[in-house]
Design an enzyme around this catalytic site. Structure first.
Site, PDB file in Angstrom:
ATOM      1  CB  ILE A 159      -0.952   0.003   1.224  1.00 43.29           C
ATOM      2  CG1 ILE A 159      -1.826  -1.266   1.191  1.00 43.29           C
ATOM      3  CG2 ILE A 159      -1.820   1.257   1.242  1.00 43.29           C
ATOM      4  CD1 ILE A 159      -2.631  -1.498   2.459  1.00 43.29           C
ATOM      5  CG  ASN A 200       2.354   8.063   0.235  1.00 45.68           C
ATOM      6  OD1 ASN A 200       1.926   8.169   1.372  1.00 45.68           O
ATOM      7  ND2 ASN A 200       3.637   7.891  -0.044  1.00 45.68           N
ATOM      8  CG  ASP A 219       7.944   1.630   0.445  1.00 52.84           C
ATOM      9  OD1 ASP A 219       8.576   2.106   1.417  1.00 52.84           O
ATOM     10  OD2 ASP A 219       7.537   2.334  -0.498  1.00 52.84           O
ATOM     11  NE  ARG A 220      14.504   3.857   1.105  1.00 50.89           N
ATOM     12  CZ  ARG A 220      15.179   4.830   1.736  1.00 50.89           C
ATOM     13  NH1 ARG A 220      14.519   5.782   2.379  1.00 50.89           N
ATOM     14  NH2 ARG A 220      16.489   4.846   1.710  1.00 50.89           N
ATOM     15  CG  ASP A 249      10.327   0.856  -5.282  1.00 51.27           C
ATOM     16  OD1 ASP A 249       9.619   1.123  -6.275  1.00 51.27           O
ATOM     17  OD2 ASP A 249       9.880   0.303  -4.259  1.00 51.27           O
ATOM     18  CB  SER A 300      15.507  22.327 -23.680  1.00 51.83           C
ATOM     19  OG  SER A 300      15.983  23.644 -23.779  1.00 51.83           O
TER      20      SER A 300
END
Lengths: 205, 205
Positions: free
Chosen positions: B6, B8, B74-75, B89, B144
């Site tokens: 899960i 954000n 999560d990391r 990630d 650019s």
């Protein structure tokens, strides 16, 4: 002499060697009676100024062939003031340009400090940390403020250090960034030095 | 087995080895009858899920002492799945974490592709360019799109290449980023592999 460096959100003005800054909305350009030499990355404002006789756009006196077409005029003008080095212009964006003994080697654009701070916060409230301008770059971060700083400013500083050239910091955030750059020179008047060189070269005054 | 990662803005679901993604607002967590193992960086949603008996938060089975306090779960979970290498990630943020033969060396956080694209456009309409995922990193940009790509992804890729470790790309933008990383492996299931390792180790099923 009055010189103006017109950005997207604000205008830097050098009048009788005194530096000031005004936001675009507060910029009273129509009431200037003296001759003003300017450069502008703000095309809407450039258009208005082109109708006023006392506003001289210095862009017309620059040989753009050494640079690329869409390169901001502020970057080009700053480059006129040095012969060898890296210019780091830290404003709403951070532009990095390399000159190798008179030759423009290329450059890149990162986001500015304010923009990146907002970007992290918008990604997640868990990333709402101030940057650490004392960050040690010789080890990998093990806390959130350092992890964010490293992912933005750490990569930038390490890249620039590898060029092994004199580093000149300019723009509104130059002094804030200085602790991260070893032996970098801060020159808040760099762009105005470039403008003066163009004026002299074009014999405008 | 149902696994949920899960975030954000969205939820990655692995159900019977089938991967799917739903936005947080479309995520019908209350109507799940089966046991769901999950991790979450979304504290509001974690709180709701903690009241449901069939939602098992895997965070409680992780030894966080090897990591820093505010590091995203999560990391940490992704790191369980490798012994040596760099995990990139690429989601709403891009997290980069280094494991050196079982030891977490540290890591950093850049903004994600979508966030950085928006950041550049918000700084100036003159910076409204798509990134060049075929960018050559051995020379300085002179246009650019390359200048923007280099200032964000170029610095990131060059930093990661210097670690001289196997690179594993994961997250929603892993495949988009792959052309910039030489010899990188894409593993979209990396975090779920980490979750499965935790489930096995904790003998949950």
């Amino acid at each position: 002499m009055t010189l103006c460096d017109i950005g997207n959100s604000s205008v830097d003005i050098l009048e009788d060697e005194k530096l000031s800054k005004v936001t675009i909305s507060d910029f009273d350009f129509a009431n200037q009676s003296k001759t003003v030499y300017y450069i502008s990355v703000n095309s809407a404002l450039s258009e208005k100024l082109s109708t006023l006789n006392n506003w001289i756009n210095l862009e017309q006196y620059i040989d753009r062939t050494c640079y690329y077409e869409s390169m901001g005029i502020d970057r080009i003008v700053a480059l006129q003031s040095i012969n060898d080095g890296v210019i780091v212009d830290a404003g709403s964006a951070i532009t990095v340009d390399i000159v190798d003994y008179g030759n423009f080697e290329g450059g890149f654009i990162s986001a500015g400090l304010k923009a990146m701070r907002e970007t992290y916060v918008n990604i997640s409230p868990n990333l709402d940390y101030s940057f650490n301008f004392e960050l040690a770059l010789d080890k990998m971060p093990k806390n959130s403020p350092d992890a964010l700083t490293y992912g933005f400013l750490g990569l930038l500083v390490k890249e620039i250090a590898r060029y092994e050239k004199p580093i000149i910091l300019t723009g509104g955030d130059a002094l804030v960034l200085q602790p991260l750059f070893k032996n970098a020179l801060v020159d808040e008047l760099l762009i105005f030095k470039g403008m003066k060189q163009i004026i002299t070269k074009a014999k405008l005054c």
